[in-house]
Design a protein around this motif. Structure first.
Motif, short mmCIF file in Angstrom:
data_model
loop_
_atom_site.label_atom_id
_atom_site.label_comp_id
_atom_site.label_asym_id
_atom_site.label_seq_id
_atom_site.Cartn_x
_atom_site.Cartn_y
_atom_site.Cartn_z
N LYS A 3 68.75 65.36 70.10
CA LYS A 3 70.05 65.82 69.58
C LYS A 3 69.86 67.07 68.74
O LYS A 3 68.85 67.23 68.06
N LYS A 4 70.88 67.92 68.79
CA LYS A 4 70.82 69.17 68.02
C LYS A 4 71.63 69.01 66.73
O LYS A 4 72.83 68.72 66.78
N ILE A 5 70.97 69.19 65.62
CA ILE A 5 71.64 69.04 64.32
C ILE A 5 71.46 70.32 63.50
O ILE A 5 70.35 70.83 63.37
N LEU A 6 72.58 70.81 62.96
CA LEU A 6 72.56 72.03 62.15
C LEU A 6 72.58 71.67 60.65
O LEU A 6 73.18 70.66 60.27
N PHE A 7 71.99 72.54 59.86
CA PHE A 7 71.95 72.34 58.41
C PHE A 7 72.44 73.62 57.76
O PHE A 7 71.92 74.70 58.07
N LEU A 8 73.44 73.51 56.89
CA LEU A 8 73.95 74.73 56.26
C LEU A 8 74.45 74.47 54.85
O LEU A 8 74.74 73.32 54.47
N SER A 9 74.52 75.56 54.11
CA SER A 9 74.98 75.53 52.72
C SER A 9 76.24 76.35 52.58
O SER A 9 76.37 77.42 53.17
N GLY A 10 77.15 75.88 51.76
CA GLY A 10 78.38 76.61 51.49
C GLY A 10 78.22 77.66 50.42
O GLY A 10 79.20 78.20 49.91
N SER A 11 76.97 77.95 50.06
CA SER A 11 76.69 79.02 49.09
C SER A 11 75.62 79.94 49.63
O SER A 11 74.62 79.48 50.18
N THR A 12 75.82 81.24 49.46
CA THR A 12 74.78 82.21 49.83
C THR A 12 74.15 82.80 48.56
O THR A 12 73.43 83.79 48.63
N ILE A 14 71.67 83.60 45.67
CA ILE A 14 70.21 83.53 45.55
C ILE A 14 69.89 82.40 44.57
O ILE A 14 70.47 82.33 43.49
N GLY A 15 69.02 81.50 44.95
CA GLY A 15 68.69 80.38 44.07
C GLY A 15 69.71 79.25 44.11
O GLY A 15 69.73 78.39 43.24
N SER A 16 70.55 79.26 45.15
CA SER A 16 71.59 78.22 45.28
C SER A 16 71.00 76.81 45.35
O SER A 16 70.08 76.53 46.12
N PHE A 17 71.58 75.90 44.57
CA PHE A 17 71.14 74.50 44.59
C PHE A 17 71.58 73.83 45.89
O PHE A 17 70.93 72.90 46.37
N ASN A 18 72.69 74.28 46.43
CA ASN A 18 73.17 73.68 47.68
C ASN A 18 72.33 74.13 48.88
O ASN A 18 72.12 73.36 49.82
N THR A 19 71.84 75.35 48.81
CA THR A 19 70.90 75.79 49.83
C THR A 19 69.63 74.95 49.74
O THR A 19 69.08 74.52 50.76
N ALA A 20 69.20 74.67 48.51
CA ALA A 20 68.01 73.81 48.32
C ALA A 20 68.27 72.43 48.91
O ALA A 20 67.38 71.86 49.57
N LEU A 21 69.47 71.91 48.70
CA LEU A 21 69.80 70.59 49.24
C LEU A 21 69.83 70.61 50.77
O LEU A 21 69.26 69.72 51.43
N ALA A 36 66.35 70.30 65.04
CA ALA A 36 67.01 70.72 63.79
C ALA A 36 67.01 72.24 63.67
O ALA A 36 66.03 72.89 63.97
N GLU A 37 68.14 72.77 63.20
CA GLU A 37 68.22 74.24 63.00
C GLU A 37 68.89 74.53 61.67
O GLU A 37 69.95 73.98 61.37
N TYR A 38 68.25 75.40 60.88
CA TYR A 38 68.86 75.81 59.62
C TYR A 38 69.71 77.06 59.85
O TYR A 38 69.26 78.03 60.45
N ILE A 39 70.94 77.00 59.38
CA ILE A 39 71.87 78.13 59.52
C ILE A 39 72.11 78.74 58.15
O ILE A 39 72.55 78.04 57.23
N ASP A 40 71.84 80.05 58.03
CA ASP A 40 72.14 80.75 56.78
C ASP A 40 73.43 81.54 56.98
O ASP A 40 73.47 82.48 57.79
N PHE A 77 74.87 68.94 58.96
CA PHE A 77 74.86 68.54 57.55
C PHE A 77 75.32 69.74 56.75
O PHE A 77 74.76 70.83 56.89
N ILE A 78 76.33 69.53 55.92
CA ILE A 78 76.86 70.63 55.11
C ILE A 78 76.71 70.28 53.63
O ILE A 78 77.16 69.22 53.19
N ALA A 79 76.07 71.18 52.89
CA ALA A 79 75.97 71.02 51.44
C ALA A 79 76.90 72.04 50.80
O ALA A 79 76.81 73.23 51.11
N THR A 80 77.80 71.57 49.97
CA THR A 80 78.74 72.51 49.35
C THR A 80 78.71 72.48 47.83
O THR A 80 78.63 71.42 47.22
N PRO A 81 78.83 73.66 47.22
CA PRO A 81 79.09 73.70 45.78
C PRO A 81 80.52 73.22 45.50
O PRO A 81 81.35 73.17 46.42
N GLU A 82 80.77 72.90 44.26
CA GLU A 82 82.15 72.60 43.83
C GLU A 82 82.67 73.81 43.08
O GLU A 82 82.10 74.20 42.06
#
Ligand SMILES: Cc1cc2nc3c(=O)[nH]c(=O)nc-3n(C[C@H](O)[C@H](O)[C@H](O)COP(=O)(O)O)c2cc1C
Length: 187
Positions: A3-12, A14-21, A36-40, A77-82
């Protein structure tokens, strides 16, 4: 086929905690039987969606590329800041762009319908972006995405990751792994 699963952060940021997550989730997924693929999102910069411009110029090239990647994926999987109790405008704008049909006889919501998603958030505050996860889950559900019931909200995010980007807390790491395993199963 895996299965193909994407991973992304709702913050670009630098030093984003959501990117770390999102990266911690991606690193765990790489140990599983999954593609697995990481999307920036910095690689897919998009103007603020405007329907008149869309009518004039069609879908932006970056939106087309990203939509294609989402359409081919089984889950994400989406990690988002609030931001003020919700998810980020970057995420909303990206999701809106990809929700549009741009091909002839294209079925609706190819990037979302019957896909699976898991969500998480990280914040330096005490609630770990929890309030952002409620509207994000609702939005994904409106688009036909099946969301994993469990979610991860990392509070005191500035203290949560070590210098290699790994979650220091075994409890958080365990929660993340459980969520990603469920995401893979339902994708
Ligand atoms: C416009 C704005 C609004 C914010 N609102 C909240 C909020 O409602 N709740 C919260 O916990 N943190 C809030 N924050 C702080 C973010 O959680 C913090 O900047 C975080 O580091 C952003 O995520 P990132 O590290 O992934 O970029 C806000 C930050 C910004 C810039």
């Amino acid at each position: 086929m895996a299965k193909k699963i994407l991973f992304l952060s709702g913050s670009t940021r630098i030093g984003s905690f959501n990117t770390a997550l999102a990266k911690a989730a991606y690193e765990f997924a790489k140990t599983q039987d999954v593609d697995a693929e990481y999307i920036d999102l910095a690689d897919y910069e998009l103007p603020l969606f405007n329907q008149d411009e869309e009518a004039e110029r069609g879908m932006h090239g970056n939106a087309k590329r990203l939509k294609q990647t989402f359409t081919e994926a089984d889950g994400y999987f989406i990690a988002t800041p609030e931001y003020n109790g919700s998810f980020t405008p970057l995420l909303k704008n990206t999701i809106d762009w990809m929700s549009r049909a741009h091909l002839e006889n294209e079925p609706p919501l190819t990037a979302y319908a019957n896909k699976a998603a898991a969500i998480g958030g990280a914040s330096p505050g005490g609630f770990g972006a929890m309030r952002a996860l409620v509207p994000l889950r609702l939005l994904l559900s409106n688009l036909g995405v099946n969301t994993v019931g469990k979610q991860i909200a990392i509070s005191a995010a500035h203290e949560a990751f070590d210098e290699n980007g790994k979650l220091k807390s075994e409890r958080y790491q365990g929660m993340l792994e459980e969520i990603i395993k469920t995401l893979i199963r339902i994708s």
